[in-house]
Scaffold this active site. Structure first.
Site, PDB file in Angstrom:
ATOM      1  N   GLY A  55      41.676  42.207  42.276  1.00  0.00           N
ATOM      2  CA  GLY A  55      43.117  42.451  42.285  1.00  0.00           C
ATOM      3  C   GLY A  55      43.672  41.918  40.963  1.00  0.00           C
ATOM      4  O   GLY A  55      43.397  40.768  40.589  1.00  0.00           O
ATOM      5  N   ALA A  56      44.443  42.763  40.272  1.00  0.00           N
ATOM      6  CA  ALA A  56      44.843  42.447  38.895  1.00  0.00           C
ATOM      7  C   ALA A  56      45.495  41.063  38.735  1.00  0.00           C
ATOM      8  O   ALA A  56      45.079  40.277  37.881  1.00  0.00           O
ATOM      9  CB  ALA A  56      45.750  43.561  38.374  1.00  0.00           C
ATOM     10  N   ARG A  95      36.129  42.465  33.291  1.00  0.00           N
ATOM     11  CA  ARG A  95      36.615  43.706  33.912  1.00  0.00           C
ATOM     12  C   ARG A  95      37.648  44.334  32.961  1.00  0.00           C
ATOM     13  O   ARG A  95      38.640  43.688  32.622  1.00  0.00           O
ATOM     14  CB  ARG A  95      37.239  43.428  35.294  1.00  0.00           C
ATOM     15  CG  ARG A  95      36.215  42.920  36.310  1.00  0.00           C
ATOM     16  CD  ARG A  95      36.725  43.016  37.728  1.00  0.00           C
ATOM     17  NE  ARG A  95      36.760  44.382  38.197  1.00  0.00           N
ATOM     18  CZ  ARG A  95      37.351  44.763  39.336  1.00  0.00           C
ATOM     19  NH1 ARG A  95      37.949  43.858  40.102  1.00  0.00           N
ATOM     20  NH2 ARG A  95      37.345  46.026  39.711  1.00  0.00           N
ATOM     21  N   GLN A 207      38.080  48.024  50.010  1.00  0.00           N
ATOM     22  CA  GLN A 207      39.085  46.951  49.990  1.00  0.00           C
ATOM     23  C   GLN A 207      40.168  47.168  51.044  1.00  0.00           C
ATOM     24  O   GLN A 207      40.785  46.210  51.510  1.00  0.00           O
ATOM     25  CB  GLN A 207      39.738  46.841  48.610  1.00  0.00           C
ATOM     26  CG  GLN A 207      38.839  46.282  47.524  1.00  0.00           C
ATOM     27  CD  GLN A 207      38.155  47.375  46.740  1.00  0.00           C
ATOM     28  OE1 GLN A 207      37.852  48.440  47.290  1.00  0.00           O
ATOM     29  NE2 GLN A 207      37.909  47.137  45.469  1.00  0.00           N
ATOM     30  N   ASP A 248      46.671  48.272  38.180  1.00  0.00           N
ATOM     31  CA  ASP A 248      45.943  47.341  37.312  1.00  0.00           C
ATOM     32  C   ASP A 248      46.471  47.364  35.888  1.00  0.00           C
ATOM     33  O   ASP A 248      46.284  46.411  35.141  1.00  0.00           O
ATOM     34  CB  ASP A 248      44.449  47.677  37.317  1.00  0.00           C
ATOM     35  CG  ASP A 248      43.858  47.297  38.663  1.00  0.00           C
ATOM     36  OD1 ASP A 248      44.048  48.063  39.625  1.00  0.00           O
ATOM     37  OD2 ASP A 248      43.261  46.214  38.762  1.00  0.00           O
ATOM     38  N   ASN A 258      45.195  52.686  38.809  1.00  0.00           N
ATOM     39  CA  ASN A 258      44.973  51.923  40.051  1.00  0.00           C
ATOM     40  C   ASN A 258      43.627  52.373  40.633  1.00  0.00           C
ATOM     41  O   ASN A 258      42.962  53.270  40.104  1.00  0.00           O
ATOM     42  CB  ASN A 258      46.127  52.139  41.031  1.00  0.00           C
ATOM     43  CG  ASN A 258      46.076  51.158  42.190  1.00  0.00           C
ATOM     44  OD1 ASN A 258      45.909  49.962  41.979  1.00  0.00           O
ATOM     45  ND2 ASN A 258      46.189  51.645  43.408  1.00  0.00           N
TER      46      ASN A 258
HETATM   47  O1  MRU Z   1      38.723  46.615  42.089  1.00  0.00           O
HETATM   48  P1  MRU Z   1      39.859  45.796  42.636  1.00  0.00           P
HETATM   49  O2  MRU Z   1      39.679  45.400  44.058  1.00  0.00           O
HETATM   50  O3  MRU Z   1      40.163  44.616  41.732  1.00  0.00           O
HETATM   51  O4  MRU Z   1      41.100  46.773  42.566  1.00  0.00           O
HETATM   52  C1  MRU Z   1      42.347  46.344  43.011  1.00  0.00           C
HETATM   53  C2  MRU Z   1      43.405  47.366  42.887  1.00  0.00           C
HETATM   54  O5  MRU Z   1      43.164  48.484  42.476  1.00  0.00           O
HETATM   55  C3  MRU Z   1      44.797  46.932  43.188  1.00  0.00           C
HETATM   56  O6  MRU Z   1      45.536  47.996  43.718  1.00  0.00           O
HETATM   57  C4  MRU Z   1      45.469  46.457  41.900  1.00  0.00           C
HETATM   58  O7  MRU Z   1      44.669  45.483  41.276  1.00  0.00           O
HETATM   59  C5  MRU Z   1      46.810  45.909  42.138  1.00  0.00           C
HETATM   60  S1  MRU Z   1      46.703  44.359  42.978  1.00  0.00           S
HETATM   61  C6  MRU Z   1      48.222  43.725  43.262  1.00  0.00           C
END
Ligand code: MRU
Length: 369
Positions: A55-56, A95, A207, A248, A258
């Site tokens: 999550g970003a 990442r 997720q 993200d 995203n």
């Molecule tokens: O690969 P992830 O689980 O890090 O991806 C997360 C997402 O795509 C979320 O929608 C994004 O990070 C926003 S989190 C507030």
């Protein structure tokens, strides 16, 4: 937000040992609730890359604490500054899509550079990492307040429950507390507005099924898990009142990166006149990128995330192969939704159009060079 009735954050400094950062190990939710200790920058990099945390916003805060640990390690080196620069590079390489990562590392580098001594740098690094964490909590709460008004206006017009579809996990587990896309939902629930959430499972890492559903269970928010292909069908039948997702990285033209599959939901929403909102903290804005579709870097992850699926079997968390041994897979982690499909951006300063003008009206400082 809560796990088993207890208020929790996703990351914290251990009370007895300020050199130990602790997080929930999100690789095993919802089946096992385990902590993961980060006492070295290698562990911080591992935690981000292997999605112990994800999550970003949480990626950004973890990197900030990683830089703090980097200062502690640097003090022992012959060339501390060169060491800290390498730590920044190591964390930045984990990442590529979530811009919160480089934003937080940049913030930490700026703070640390203002102090001469390494003891002083360690102190300021811990202080700034704690501030970035607290800022994220405040920002997410404010995103929730602005998003709540959108939910309220739909609730005012319709009799009954507001049905909201979300993709991936942009809840408190992706941040520190509240979340981005889920924050308006939690605030609507507190106001007594009846909401029901359609949770996209979000292959390949699920997720939605593993994390969003877990959050909603522990917050007592009514929800239903759907497979990733169901959203369009629900929209055609009038079963979705709005979509809210996270991001993200959002470019200056309002294009939004995203989790993979977000774009298809936006297309279906557009075709069915369902409002499609993106919730984001300003740390996810990247105004150095003019055209998100063309220039946002998209992470490619290992093919086994697609070839295997993880779940609970006989009480244990296990992975099973779901294709022939010989079959290879392609695993893009994110896609970009063009601004034209986005009804609005929900930010800590209000709701705005997904366009350069819209972003500039709320965050003029992001356009200063
Ligand atoms: O690969 P992830 O689980 O890090 O991806 C997360 C997402 O795509 C979320 O929608 C994004 O990070 C926003 S989190 C507030």
């Amino acid at each position: 937000m809560k796990i088993n009735g207890k208020h929790q954050h996703t990351i914290w400094v251990n009370e007895a040992d300020s050199g130990k950062i602790q997080v929930f190990d999100q690789r095993y939710f919802p089946h096992r609730i385990e902590l993961f200790d980060i006492t070295h920058t290698d562990q911080a990099a591992f935690a981000i890359k292997e999605m112990v945390v994800r999550g970003a916003p949480l990626i950004g805060v973890t990197a900030a604490y990683g830089m703090y640990l980097g200062c502690i390690e640097a003090k022992q080196q012959d060339n501390p500054q060169a060491y800290l620069d390498l730590v920044a590079d190591k964390l930045n390489a984990t990442r590529p899509t979530a811009v919160n990562l480089s934003w937080a590392i940049g913030e930490m580098q700026r703070s640390v550079s203002q102090i001469e001594s390494w003891d002083g740098k360690i102190d300021i690094a811990l202080k700034r990492a704690n501030e970035i964490k607290q800022e994220d909590i405040n920002i997410c709460e404010n995103i929730g307040k602005h998003g709540l008004e959108l939910i309220r206006s739909i609730a005012d017009k319709k009799d009954g429950t507001v049905n909201i579809l979300t993709h991936c996990n942009a809840g408190w587990l992706a941040t520190i507390d509240w979340g981005t896309a889920l924050s308006p939902i939690y605030q609507a629930q507190r106001e007594g507005i009846p909401v029901h959430i359609w949770v996209d499972e979000t292959r390949p890492r699920n997720q939605g099924a593993n994390l969003t559903a877990f959050e909603l269970v522990h917050q007592n928010v009514p929800h239903t898990l759907i497979n990733d292909n169901t959203g369009g069908h629900l929209m055609q039948r009038g079963m979705v009142d709005m979509v809210i997702v996270g991001t993200d990285r959002t470019a200056r033209n309002g294009d939004v990166a995203n989790k993979i599959g977000t774009y298809l939901k936006a297309l279906a929403a557009h075709d069915n006149d369902v409002p499609f909102y993106v919730a984001l903290p300003s740390s996810s804005l990247d105004c150095s990128i003019e055209n998100g579709l063309r220039d946002i870097p998209i992470e490619t992850r290992g093919q086994n995330e697609v070839r295997y699926i993880q779940g609970k079997v006989d009480g244990e968390v296990k992975s099973v192969l779901i294709c022939p041994e010989e079959t290879s897979a392609l695993n893009y982690g994110f896609d970009v939704t063009p601004a034209k499909y986005i009804t609005g951006l929900i930010t800590e300063r209000g709701v705005t159009e997904a366009s350069e003008n819209g972003i500039r009206s709320l965050f003029p400082e992001k356009f200063e060079i």
